[in-house]
Enzyme design. Structure first.
Site, PDB file in Angstrom:
ATOM      1  N   HIS A 128       0.324  30.183  72.335  1.00  0.00           N
ATOM      2  CA  HIS A 128       1.282  29.942  71.370  1.00  0.00           C
ATOM      3  C   HIS A 128       2.781  29.555  72.019  1.00  0.00           C
ATOM      4  CE1 HIS A 128      -1.689  31.096  68.466  1.00  0.00           C
ATOM      5  NE2 HIS A 128      -2.049  32.208  69.373  1.00  0.00           N
TER       6      HIS A 128
ATOM      7  N   CYS B 171      16.415  33.264  47.866  1.00  0.00           N
ATOM      8  CA  CYS B 171      16.702  32.432  47.000  1.00  0.00           C
ATOM      9  C   CYS B 171      15.776  32.491  45.788  1.00  0.00           C
ATOM     10  CB  CYS B 171      17.144  31.115  47.416  1.00  0.00           C
ATOM     11  SG  CYS B 171      15.671  29.862  47.776  1.00  0.00           S
TER      12      CYS B 171
ATOM     13  N   THR C 231      13.225  30.532  44.920  1.00  0.00           N
ATOM     14  CA  THR C 231      11.704  30.420  45.403  1.00  0.00           C
ATOM     15  C   THR C 231      11.766  30.496  46.845  1.00  0.00           C
ATOM     16  OG1 THR C 231      11.891  27.989  45.744  1.00  0.00           O
ATOM     17  CG2 THR C 231      11.145  28.555  43.531  1.00  0.00           C
TER      18      THR C 231
ATOM     19  N   ASP D  89      21.403  33.699  47.427  1.00  0.00           N
ATOM     20  CA  ASP D  89      22.165  33.122  46.421  1.00  0.00           C
ATOM     21  C   ASP D  89      22.082  34.004  45.162  1.00  0.00           C
ATOM     22  OD1 ASP D  89      19.548  32.460  45.437  1.00  0.00           O
ATOM     23  OD2 ASP D  89      19.820  30.338  45.367  1.00  0.00           O
TER      24      ASP D  89
ATOM     25  N   HIS E 109       2.398  34.276  66.166  1.00  0.00           N
ATOM     26  CA  HIS E 109       2.197  32.728  66.808  1.00  0.00           C
ATOM     27  C   HIS E 109       3.509  32.006  66.916  1.00  0.00           C
ATOM     28  CE1 HIS E 109      -2.491  32.706  65.519  1.00  0.00           C
ATOM     29  NE2 HIS E 109      -2.060  33.730  66.412  1.00  0.00           N
TER      30      HIS E 109
END
Length: 366
Positions: A134, A66, A68, A8, A99
């Site tokens: 995993h 974005c 954060t 964004d 993993h």
């Protein structure tokens, strides 16, 4: 590797920095926007463009940014088959690949400096995924995803096993199991089941907007966006599934692989293989009605891979756990679609309860 990138306005500056860096690592970039950091935009819009490209097979992985990274990671992880990791350290980047097999890297444009972001990306793109425990854990996540979202779709390259529970499919499977079902009815039902399965399998085909002239006016509609498909029946029983699928996707190309199972060793013997010349550019669906020991299906997949096929799925009417295990072990990236997962194999290698020999019942040779 083909990498889809998006941001964004808040992640725009970091995205611009990262594009050249990811290219320097040897990857091909497609930028889906935003294309300016000045105008406020909504991060879900750009996230969808990137995740659509991955789900459709046009891109292998994604990079999102974005302010954060939190909004992008939440939005991306709403898409079945997308496993987005918001990473703020090189260690987290490595673990998300090692993993968790993350296919989207998310960064915070206002929280992560450019140098750290590049170090994170370098580790993330270089790290391969581990199997073992995993793989089991990732499969549980995919199973949970299917159960909680009530979806019956498989996603290319995820290696999932999808048992289709649609009522019409289950109804018709019961009829084909019946030993008194005639050859004609059996043949018709196999085509119908294959078509119903294809309807679900192709749920994720990408669409593009087209202009349509109706008797009244011009309007906008949606059309499948140039997806290249190939169906490859395993002879001879796989032939019974072809027509049901081609009725839905008549432009799909058809290949053929000839295999039979040695009655003593139960090992597959191959005698014929003819595939489309552009098989490497297509999403390939191998058709084998009975996934029993898995030997024939695994051999067919190997044939296609040797010919250059990269995006391969297996479609069966009925599967045994032994066959699923064999194919998953030999080809862990291949999706398996089936209408029924039965109990086990008997001493003769037949699925229990199964439906007998599908080839004999299709062609009246029992």
């Amino acid at each position: 590797m083909k990498v889809a990138v998006g941001s964004d306005h808040a992640g725009f500056a970091l995205k611009e920095e990262m594009k050249g860096f990811v290219q320097s690592l040897g990857h091909e970039i497609t930028d889906f926007g935003a294309f300016s950091g000045e105008q406020s935009t909504d991060y879900p819009d750009w996230c969808k463009k990137v995740t659509d490209s991955i789900i459709s097979g046009k891109s292998d992985r994604g990079l999102l940014a974005c302010g954060t990274g939190i909004g992008m990671s939440i939005a991306a992880n709403k898409v079945p088959g997308i496993y987005a990791a918001l990473c703020a350290s090189e260690y987290a980047a490595r673990m998300s690949r090692l993993h968790n097999d993350a296919n989207v890297l998310v960064l915070g444009g206002r929280t992560t400096g450019t140098d750290l972001a590049k170090a994170i990306a370098a580790v993330w793109f270089a790290t391969e995924t581990e199997g073992g425990r995993h793989l089991v854990r990732r499969q549980k996540v995919m199973d949970y995803e299917t159960e909680t979202k009530n979806i019956e779709r498989g996603l290319r390259g995820s290696g999932r096993v999808v048992v289709m529970s649609h009522p019409l499919i289950q109804h018709k499977i019961s009829i084909v199991r019946d030993k008194d079902t005639t050859v004609k009815d059996f043949r018709d039902l196999v085509q119908e089941i294959a078509g119903l399965m294809a309807y679900e399998i192709f749920r994720n085909l990408p669409l593009e907007e087209v202009e349509v002239q109706t008797p009244i006016c011009t309007t906008k509609g949606l059309s499948i966006a140039g997806k290249k498909l190939a169906v490859v029946p395993v002879l001879r029983a796989g032939l019974g599934m072809v027509e049901g699928i081609l009725r839905l996707v008549p432009n799909a190309k058809v290949g053929h692989i000839g295999l039979y199972r040695d009655p003593d060793s139960l090992r597959p013997i191959d005698y014929y293989c003819k595939l489309p010349n552009d098989i490497g550019e297509r999403d390939i669906f191998i058709l084998d009605p009975m996934l029993a020991t898995g030997g024939s299906a695994s051999a067919a997949i190997a044939h296609v891979k040797r010919a250059g096929g990269r995006r391969v799925s297996l479609v069966s009417l009925i599967a045994a756990p032994e066959g699923v295990s064999r194919v998953s072990a030999d080809h862990p990236e291949v999706d398996i679609f089936t209408a029924a997962l039965d109990s086990n194999l008997n001493d003769h290698g037949y699925i229990v309860p199964g439906l007998g020999d599908a080839g004999d019942r299709l062609f009246g040779t029992k």
